[in-house]
Design a protein around this motif. Structure first.
Motif, PDB file in Angstrom:
ATOM      1  N   ASP A   1      -4.278 -10.399  12.591  1.00 18.63           N
ATOM      2  CA  ASP A   1      -3.434 -10.927  12.640  1.00 18.63           C
ATOM      3  C   ASP A   1      -2.071  -9.942  12.504  1.00 18.63           C
ATOM      4  N   ALA A   2      -2.823  -8.554  12.216  1.00 18.17           N
ATOM      5  CA  ALA A   2      -2.081  -7.075  11.317  1.00 18.17           C
ATOM      6  C   ALA A   2      -2.939  -6.604  11.257  1.00 18.17           C
ATOM      7  N   ILE A   3      -2.649  -5.114  11.658  1.00 16.56           N
ATOM      8  CA  ILE A   3      -3.173  -3.329  11.230  1.00 16.56           C
ATOM      9  C   ILE A   3      -2.464  -3.012  10.066  1.00 16.56           C
ATOM     10  N   VAL A   4      -2.777  -3.151   8.898  1.00 14.91           N
ATOM     11  CA  VAL A   4      -2.515  -2.734   7.034  1.00 14.91           C
ATOM     12  C   VAL A   4      -2.414  -1.198   7.328  1.00 14.91           C
ATOM     13  N   ALA A   5      -1.649  -0.016   6.988  1.00 12.57           N
ATOM     14  CA  ALA A   5      -2.121   1.346   7.144  1.00 12.57           C
ATOM     15  C   ALA A   5      -1.751   1.682   5.812  1.00 12.57           C
ATOM     16  N   LEU A   6      -2.197   1.826   4.727  1.00 12.20           N
ATOM     17  CA  LEU A   6      -2.237   2.508   3.848  1.00 12.20           C
ATOM     18  C   LEU A   6      -1.702   4.042   3.510  1.00 12.20           C
ATOM     19  N   GLY A   7       0.131   4.773   3.049  1.00 11.37           N
ATOM     20  CA  GLY A   7       0.165   5.613   2.622  1.00 11.37           C
ATOM     21  C   GLY A   7      -0.974   6.637   2.251  1.00 11.37           C
ATOM     22  N   GLY A   8      -0.209   8.114   2.052  1.00  5.30           N
ATOM     23  CA  GLY A   8      -1.194   8.921   1.114  1.00  5.30           C
ATOM     24  C   GLY A   8      -1.175  10.302   2.176  1.00  5.30           C
TER      25      GLY A   8
ATOM     26  N   ARG B   1      -4.319   7.859   9.148  1.00  5.84           N
ATOM     27  CA  ARG B   1      -4.271   6.503   8.725  1.00  5.84           C
ATOM     28  C   ARG B   1      -3.322   6.402  10.284  1.00  5.84           C
ATOM     29  N   VAL B   2      -2.556   6.727  10.046  1.00  3.19           N
ATOM     30  CA  VAL B   2      -1.433   6.425  11.193  1.00  3.19           C
ATOM     31  C   VAL B   2      -1.927   6.628  12.564  1.00  3.19           C
ATOM     32  N   LEU B   3      -2.517   7.287  12.701  1.00  2.00           N
ATOM     33  CA  LEU B   3      -3.169   8.146  13.852  1.00  2.00           C
ATOM     34  C   LEU B   3      -3.838   6.597  14.105  1.00  2.00           C
ATOM     35  N   HIS B   4      -5.112   6.388  13.619  1.00  4.70           N
ATOM     36  CA  HIS B   4      -5.983   5.442  13.778  1.00  4.70           C
ATOM     37  C   HIS B   4      -4.933   3.651  13.804  1.00  4.70           C
ATOM     38  N   ALA B   5      -3.754   4.008  12.816  1.00  9.13           N
ATOM     39  CA  ALA B   5      -3.139   2.384  13.446  1.00  9.13           C
ATOM     40  C   ALA B   5      -2.333   2.572  14.917  1.00  9.13           C
TER      41      ALA B   5
ATOM     42  N   ALA C   1      -3.744  -6.048  16.942  1.00  9.48           N
ATOM     43  CA  ALA C   1      -3.119  -6.502  16.759  1.00  9.48           C
ATOM     44  C   ALA C   1      -1.775  -6.526  16.899  1.00  9.48           C
ATOM     45  N   PRO C   2      -0.499  -7.725  16.740  1.00  9.49           N
ATOM     46  CA  PRO C   2       0.101  -7.751  17.150  1.00  9.49           C
ATOM     47  C   PRO C   2       1.529  -6.672  16.125  1.00  9.49           C
ATOM     48  N   VAL C   3       0.747  -6.525  15.516  1.00 10.81           N
ATOM     49  CA  VAL C   3       2.007  -6.402  14.124  1.00 10.81           C
ATOM     50  C   VAL C   3       1.363  -4.734  13.918  1.00 10.81           C
ATOM     51  N   VAL C   4       1.493  -3.599  13.102  1.00  3.56           N
ATOM     52  CA  VAL C   4       1.809  -2.685  11.798  1.00  3.56           C
ATOM     53  C   VAL C   4       2.281  -2.807  10.809  1.00  3.56           C
ATOM     54  N   LEU C   5       2.146  -3.241   9.260  1.00  4.47           N
ATOM     55  CA  LEU C   5       2.683  -3.192   7.942  1.00  4.47           C
ATOM     56  C   LEU C   5       2.035  -1.998   8.153  1.00  4.47           C
ATOM     57  N   VAL C   6       3.094  -1.187   7.381  1.00  2.00           N
ATOM     58  CA  VAL C   6       2.827   0.705   6.575  1.00  2.00           C
ATOM     59  C   VAL C   6       3.081   0.331   5.054  1.00  2.00           C
ATOM     60  N   SER C   7       2.296   0.633   4.451  1.00  2.00           N
ATOM     61  CA  SER C   7       3.175   0.964   3.254  1.00  2.00           C
ATOM     62  C   SER C   7       3.139   2.187   2.259  1.00  2.00           C
ATOM     63  N   GLY C   8       3.997   2.494   1.708  1.00  2.00           N
ATOM     64  CA  GLY C   8       3.969   3.785   1.018  1.00  2.00           C
ATOM     65  C   GLY C   8       5.417   3.927   0.510  1.00  2.00           C
ATOM     66  N   GLY C   9       5.729   4.111  -0.467  1.00  2.00           N
ATOM     67  CA  GLY C   9       7.017   4.825  -1.752  1.00  2.00           C
ATOM     68  C   GLY C   9       7.628   5.693  -1.790  1.00  2.00           C
TER      69      GLY C   9
ATOM     70  N   VAL D   1      -6.454  -0.063   7.259  1.00  2.00           N
ATOM     71  CA  VAL D   1      -7.011   1.454   7.829  1.00  2.00           C
ATOM     72  C   VAL D   1      -6.956   2.381   6.175  1.00  2.00           C
ATOM     73  N   THR D   2      -7.039   3.318   6.109  1.00  2.00           N
ATOM     74  CA  THR D   2      -7.607   4.312   5.351  1.00  2.00           C
ATOM     75  C   THR D   2      -8.576   4.922   5.318  1.00  2.00           C
ATOM     76  N   SER D   3      -8.203   6.287   4.194  1.00  2.00           N
ATOM     77  CA  SER D   3      -9.235   6.815   4.515  1.00  2.00           C
ATOM     78  C   SER D   3     -10.345   6.258   3.953  1.00  2.00           C
ATOM     79  N   ALA D   4     -11.800   6.713   4.324  1.00  2.00           N
ATOM     80  CA  ALA D   4     -13.117   6.030   4.309  1.00  2.00           C
ATOM     81  C   ALA D   4     -13.285   6.261   2.882  1.00  2.00           C
ATOM     82  N   MET D   5     -13.074   7.523   2.278  1.00  2.00           N
ATOM     83  CA  MET D   5     -13.070   8.027   0.633  1.00  2.00           C
ATOM     84  C   MET D   5     -12.654   6.521  -0.033  1.00  2.00           C
ATOM     85  N   HIS D   6     -11.374   6.643   0.625  1.00  2.00           N
ATOM     86  CA  HIS D   6      -9.996   5.566  -0.190  1.00  2.00           C
ATOM     87  C   HIS D   6     -10.028   3.932  -0.506  1.00  2.00           C
ATOM     88  N   MET D   7     -11.268   3.427   1.196  1.00  2.00           N
ATOM     89  CA  MET D   7     -11.594   2.121   1.495  1.00  2.00           C
ATOM     90  C   MET D   7     -12.847   1.803   0.407  1.00  2.00           C
TER      91      MET D   7
END
Length: 259
Positions: free
Chosen positions: A80-87, A107-111, A120-128, A188-194
């Protein structure tokens, strides 16, 4: 305050901080016991040397990255969506006029690639906002700008810009997904962080499939002397791996990982 403490305290456990603390202690006790002071200095140098060896950094990173191997875009399931975590993206803080990309910007490029492949029809990016990085623009905003530059329409992007760590990424992302009726996601995040990220998002109730990127370890048939000599980048990678292991156990202690 909790955010700063959670970042500052582990610094004295990481190799560089640990070596500095032990060296300072050695200097302090030099007048009391020269033998003990020499032992402390030996420990400090040994820890720093070992942590700076590329072969050690590669092994520690590999123990994390092997848990979720890379998957080709075409073989990635549809959700349903792609979630890309910040960093990986910093805003245009002075004197920069444009965004600054670190290695984790993969992470952003892969998303973007997953979106363009119709996964997925939606990309959700998360990071403050992370104050000590010098930018007062939520990272999610910078990630959205980058996605749009790489061909993802603004109307297909959801931005969560209040989170400051992986746990908050997960909680606020779950709320945003629920508001838009989105259920299954590609994380979607870095392999080490997954390992920590997937365990956290799953623990808060998100149905997530891993889509790791930003792999740091390259498989090689043989090693050379260089792999056993100190290297600043290797020290950074070793520290990153230790950070993930400490972070995972801290999240379990806090009850943020329950699986």
């Amino acid at each position: 305050m909790d955010l700063y403490l959670s970042k500052l305290i582990p610094m004295f456990i990481y190799p560089l901080g640990f070596a500095l603390v032990v060296s300072i202690l050695a200097t302090g006790i030099l007048g009391l016991s020269a033998r003990l002071a020499r032992l402390f200095l030996f420990v400090a140098v040994t820890v720093l040397w070992v942590a700076s060896m590329p072969i050690v950094a590669d092994y520690l990173n590999w123990t994390l990255e092997r848990q979720y191997p890379p998957v080709a875009v075409e073989d990635t399931p549809t959700t349903d969506a792609i979630v890309a975590l910040g960093g990986g993206v910093s805003g245009p803080a002075p004197p920069r006029l444009t965004l600054d990309l670190s290695d984790a910007a993969d992470r952003v490029l892969h998303a973007a690639r997953l979106y363009r492949a119709g996964k997925a029809p939606v990309v959700l990016v998360s990071g403050g906002v992370i104050p000590w990085l010098g930018s007062y623009l939520p990272e999610a905003s910078s990630m959205q700008s980058l996605l749009e530059e790489w061909g993802v329409p603004g109307g297909s992007i959801l931005a969560e810009g209040a989170s400051r760590n992986t746990y908050e990424n997960s909680v606020f992302t779950r709320q945003l997904l629920a508001e838009h009726g989105l259920h299954r996601v590609l994380l979607v995040t870095s392999a080490m962080h997954m390992p920590r990220a997937l365990a956290t998002v799953t623990s808060v109730g998100i149905d997530a499939m891993p889509a790791p990127t930003d792999f740091t370890v390259i498989y090689r048939d043989h090693r050379t002397l260089i792999d056993f000599l100190p290297d600043a980048k290797a020290l950074s990678h070793t520290t990153d791996a230790i950070k993930e292991y400490i972070g995972y156990e801290y999240y379990r202690w806090k009850g943020w990982i329950t699986i």
